[in-house]
Motif scaffolding. Structure first.
Motif, PDB file in Angstrom:
ATOM      1  N   ALA A 301       0.820  -1.209   0.000  1.00 51.83           N
ATOM      2  CA  ALA A 301       0.000   0.000   0.000  1.00 51.83           C
ATOM      3  C   ALA A 301       0.859   1.266   0.000  1.00 51.83           C
ATOM      4  N   LEU A 302       2.068   1.154   0.598  1.00 55.04           N
ATOM      5  CA  LEU A 302       2.964   2.301   0.643  1.00 55.04           C
ATOM      6  C   LEU A 302       3.895   2.368  -0.563  1.00 55.04           C
ATOM      7  N   GLY A 303       3.777   1.361  -1.435  1.00 57.95           N
ATOM      8  CA  GLY A 303       4.594   1.362  -2.638  1.00 57.95           C
ATOM      9  C   GLY A 303       5.990   0.811  -2.455  1.00 57.95           C
ATOM     10  N   PHE A 304       6.223   0.041  -1.361  1.00 58.17           N
ATOM     11  CA  PHE A 304       7.541  -0.546  -1.126  1.00 58.17           C
ATOM     12  C   PHE A 304       7.678  -1.863  -1.884  1.00 58.17           C
ATOM     13  N   ASP A 305       8.911  -2.189  -2.259  1.00 54.29           N
ATOM     14  CA  ASP A 305       9.163  -3.470  -2.911  1.00 54.29           C
ATOM     15  C   ASP A 305       9.029  -4.631  -1.930  1.00 54.29           C
ATOM     16  N   ASP A 330       4.686   7.301  10.237  1.00 57.85           N
ATOM     17  CA  ASP A 330       6.122   7.200   9.992  1.00 57.85           C
ATOM     18  C   ASP A 330       6.561   5.745  10.109  1.00 57.85           C
ATOM     19  N   ILE A 331       7.577   5.404   9.358  1.00 57.54           N
ATOM     20  CA  ILE A 331       8.154   4.061   9.455  1.00 57.54           C
ATOM     21  C   ILE A 331       9.597   4.194   9.935  1.00 57.54           C
ATOM     22  N   VAL A 332       9.899   3.574  11.073  1.00 59.45           N
ATOM     23  CA  VAL A 332      11.244   3.607  11.632  1.00 59.45           C
ATOM     24  C   VAL A 332      12.052   2.497  10.978  1.00 59.45           C
ATOM     25  N   ARG A 365       8.908   8.768   5.621  1.00 61.82           N
ATOM     26  CA  ARG A 365       7.680   9.538   5.773  1.00 61.82           C
ATOM     27  C   ARG A 365       7.154   9.843   4.366  1.00 61.82           C
ATOM     28  N   ALA A 366       5.975   9.276   4.065  1.00 63.84           N
ATOM     29  CA  ALA A 366       5.397   9.417   2.723  1.00 63.84           C
ATOM     30  C   ALA A 366       6.383   8.939   1.662  1.00 63.84           C
TER      31      ALA A 366
END
Length: 384
Positions: A301-305, A330-332, A365-366
């Protein structure tokens, strides 16, 4: 008097807490095979004789006693089917419990293992060995038994520090760097299985970073060395004679060793011991966020591989995280440059630092990288 080996035991799938003491057979090397230098040094003819002679004098045996109350039987406190149940219900007459000592009290004994880390008598062991003890006796390698005083315990990591006055300088061992351990590496354990006395065995590192659901900071070394009751708190050595772990737990169907044992890594233990020596307590850093894993669905959903990092699901007001500008969503991905792969990683990394310490968090972040510098607060006992 009842007797205990001070080892918390649950049936499989469960934990039997004790100390690692195990052995693995070393296969003879054929003439045609030349082992790698590091391994050859570990299994040279003579085994671990020199290592044991060097470190064994610093390993001690611990005996604790604790007063326990033996309740009298009353109409509301009796074994099921007790023959005088109706009589006692009618007349309300208390009786001593079957097998209980005379009077209302008794004593529980327990044994464990420890190792000396300072010449003036500071001894590391497991918290569950000395928890609630009324008296602690420590038997040194020279055969002397002296009184011990508990300086502090940390139940979150199951580590305790005991002090003895032995009238002189004592032999010590030092912590090594558990972050340098490799799976398959040889390790040696010394302890007091079932109260039998000094026992030495060897094994290998079976796995690293194990989470056995015993607490929020699980990061155990797994080994095939045997852990048995009475070995709790004993040292796990590398082949240089450095303490790389504190032997703590096993998985077992019976309470005895089946070759799956766990040790608290020195990376964790050394900092806890230093805090206990200084203040008798351990204060941990606090960030002030609620977190959850980044699942494959969230990553997509966040567009990560691929899934990475830890998602901040909420930020508590007036906390270090809020003051540093960390926001929900935010993703740490790192702490001080060390990659974060799970909520457990982030929890442990933050808790390792003391209140007042400053850490640098790597965030996404985004979808864009952002850094946040946070000054940690003191971890509440029950954070929201």
């Amino acid at each position: 008097m009842t007797t205990s080996t001070r080892s918390r035991t649950l049936r499989l799938p469960a934990l039997a807490l004790g100390a690692l003491m195990g052995a693995t057979a070393l296969t003879a090397v054929t003439p045609a095979f030349t082992p790698a230098p590091a391994y050859a040094a570990a299994v040279q003819p003579g085994g671990y004789v020199d290592l044991v002679e060097k470190v064994a004098p610093a390993v001690v045996f611990i005996e604790v006693t604790k007063a326990v109350e033996q309740p009298a039987m009353t109409p509301g406190n009796m074994p099921e089917g007790f023959p005088l149940d109706e009589f006692m219900r009618r007349f309300g007459m208390p009786m001593p419990m079957p097998g209980a000592p005379q009077g209302q009290g008794g004593e529980m004994r327990g044994v464990g293992t420890g190792f000396i880390v300072s010449a003036d008598g500071q001894i590391v062991t497991n918290a569950h060995v000395v928890d609630g003890a009324d008296a602690v006796k420590v038997t040194l390698s020279d055969g002397r038994t002296v009184d011990g005083k508990v300086l502090g315990t940390d139940t979150a990591t199951d580590i305790a520090l005991v002090k003895v006055e032995a009238g002189g300088s004592l032999p010590t061992v030092a912590f090594g760097d558990s972050t340098q351990l490799k799976v398959g590496q040889d390790v040696v354990a010394i302890g007091n299985p079932f109260g039998l006395g000094n026992s030495v065995t060897s094994g290998i590192v079976s796995a690293l970073g194990r989470d056995i659901n015993s607490g929020p900071f699980d990061n155990y070394i797994q080994t095939d060395a045997a852990i048995n009751k009475g070995n709790s708190g004993g040292p796990l050595f590398n082949t240089d004679g450095e303490v790389v772990g504190i032997n703590t737990a096993i998985f077992s169907p019976t309470g005895g060793s089946v070759g799956i044992g766990f040790a608290v890594p020195s990376e964790t233990a050394e900092k806890v011991v230093a805090a206990l020596a200084k203040d008798g307590t351990v204060e941990r850093g606090f960030l002030g966020v609620q977190i959850q894993p980044v699942t494959d669905d969230i990553a997509a959903a966040l567009g990560f591989d691929k899934a990475k990092g830890v998602l901040v699901s909420d930020v508590t007001a007036d906390t270090p995280a809020a003051k540093a500008g960390i926001t929900r969503g935010d993703i740490v991905v790192s702490v001080d440059g060390t990659e974060v792969n799970s909520p457990r990683d982030l929890t442990r990394m933050i808790a390792t630092d003391a209140p007042g310490a400053t850490v640098k968090l790597g965030l996404l972040r985004a979808g864009k990288p952002v850094d946040a510098t946070v000054t940690l607060a003191s971890r509440p006992e029950q954070p929201a």
